[in-house]
Design a protein around this motif. Structure first.
Motif, short mmCIF file in Angstrom:
data_model
loop_
_atom_site.label_atom_id
_atom_site.label_comp_id
_atom_site.label_asym_id
_atom_site.label_seq_id
_atom_site.Cartn_x
_atom_site.Cartn_y
_atom_site.Cartn_z
N SER A 1 38.52 -7.73 50.26
CA SER A 1 38.09 -6.68 49.35
C SER A 1 39.08 -5.52 49.41
CB SER A 1 36.70 -6.16 49.74
OG SER A 1 36.41 -4.94 49.09
N THR B 1 38.83 -2.65 48.16
CA THR B 1 38.12 -1.40 48.39
C THR B 1 37.80 -1.22 49.87
OG1 THR B 1 37.12 -1.49 46.19
CG2 THR B 1 36.05 -0.07 47.82
N VAL C 1 39.24 1.76 52.34
CA VAL C 1 38.39 2.67 53.11
C VAL C 1 38.77 2.62 54.58
CG1 VAL C 1 36.03 3.16 53.86
CG2 VAL C 1 36.47 2.55 51.48
#
Length: 362
Positions: free
Chosen positions: A34, A36, A40
């Motif tokens: 992922s 994202t 993060v």
């Protein structure tokens, strides 16, 4: 450990490993399917982003993937990084090792660089945003080396746990899966079964709930998708234990079917005593021998600063709080703080607190 360390998976545990290693000055590279989640993890400082164009030669690869894909990710890491030690942190070990041993195309000598591990740590939150570098401090980290694992690979896996301030335990994969089936997987199932009884319970009945129900059902809020994988992978070990639970339930049902019959009360008392004996074997504070503590309940106003004031005054009195839990009085703006202390300290603490104006439930 000098690094670089490649962490494959940037969820709670993977990102926490990255944060902990980075805090010790170790170069960490984070990769996640992922984008994202990976971004993060990088943003919170768990490592630098994986770059396919970089000729990366990690000393260690940590596989922090979901259990159902862990074996394949381990195999890809063993093949893609032929000089690296590869560890995984999945919560089941035997099934993953068996899958690796049965894989076509995976050179079996590469398993000398693989060590299955399991950090027994977590939070009620998930994802990289919930990661903490100190997550593993003083927590058990189980090394489950196989017969193929080299001494060097085990040493690197051990160093990883030590660098994260964990407490290292060594089990075989089979021993590990049997242990976690009892101390982790069974409690999860029993908690979920109890909580499922509440789904259609009237709100008026639930308004009577206290700490007992909350304690038993706390982990019932766990992620179902993750537990489906864990329970399926460790089904043989768990099934053996659940059959024993079924035997106990059948015994209890038979007794409660005739609660006034000769011997029924004795059987109920014996069942409760067996529970007392089992609970007393759970290791106590700091992993030491279990101890019996004394509890007292202090009523506090439900307003900011009250609990902090109570704990401060207990410290001033010179008594150590061994454990603490809290409940609320139904319908009243009052909290009930339950304090656990050494038995020899209880009477004096009650007297001192009452002299200072605290309401102690006798």
């Amino acid at each position: 450990m000098s690094g670089p360390v490649l962490v494959l998976g940037s969820g709670l545990l993977g990102a926490s490993i990255g944060l902990g290693l980075r805090a010790r000055g170790i170069d960490v590279v984070v990769s996640d399917p992922s984008p994202t989640a990976q971004a993060v993890a990088v943003d919170i400082g768990a490592g630098r982003a994986f770059n396919k164009a970089e000729a990366l030669a990690p000393q260690l690869v940590v596989v922090a993937a979901p259990p159902d894909v862990t074996a394949q990710v381990v195999a890809d890491a063993l093949t893609g990084y032929p000089s690296a030690v590869v560890v995984d942190i999945a919560s089941v070990k035997g099934a993953i090792l068996a899958e690796l041993q049965a894989m076509d195309g995976l050179p079996q000598d590469s398993l000398s660089r693989y060590v299955g591990t399991h950090p027994m740590a977590g939070r009620e939150l998930s994802g990289p945003a919930a990661a903490r570098g100190e997550l593993f401090n003083s927590m058990p980290w189980v090394l489950c080396a196989s017969e193929a694992s080299s001494a060097h690979a085990v040493k690197v896996a051990h160093s990883l746990a030590i660098d994260l301030d964990a407490v290292v335990f060594r089990f075989t994969p089979d021993e590990h899966d049997g242990a976690v089936a009892l101390v982790s997987h069974l409690p999860q199932l029993m908690s979920s079964l109890v909580a499922s009884r509440l789904a259609e319970t009237p709100a008026s009945s639930l308004s009577l709930a206290g700490n007992g129900l909350r304690d038993v059902t706390r982990i019932a809020a766990s992620d179902p998708s993750l537990w489906v994988q864990i329970l399926g992978a460790n089904a043989p070990k768990l099934l053996e234990i659940m059959k024993g639970v079924r035997t106990d339930l059948d015994r209890l049902i038979n007794t409660l079917s005739a609660p006034t019959a000769p011997g029924a009360r004795l059987d109920l008392a014996q069942l409760m005593t067996e529970g007392n004996e089992g609970q007393s074997r759970i290791p106590g504070k700091h992993g030491g021998p279990a101890q019996q503590y004394s509890w007292l309940t202090v009523l506090v106003d439900d307003r900011p600063g009250q609990i902090a004031s109570l704990l401060t005054e207990i410290g001033e009195i010179g008594v150590n709080v061994e454990d603490l839990r809290m409940d609320h009085s139904a319908g009243l703006q009052v909290g009930m703080v339950e304090i656990s202390v050494l038995p020899a300290k209880r009477a004096g603490l009650v007297e001192d607190l009452m002299e200072r104006g605290w309401k102690v439930v006798q």
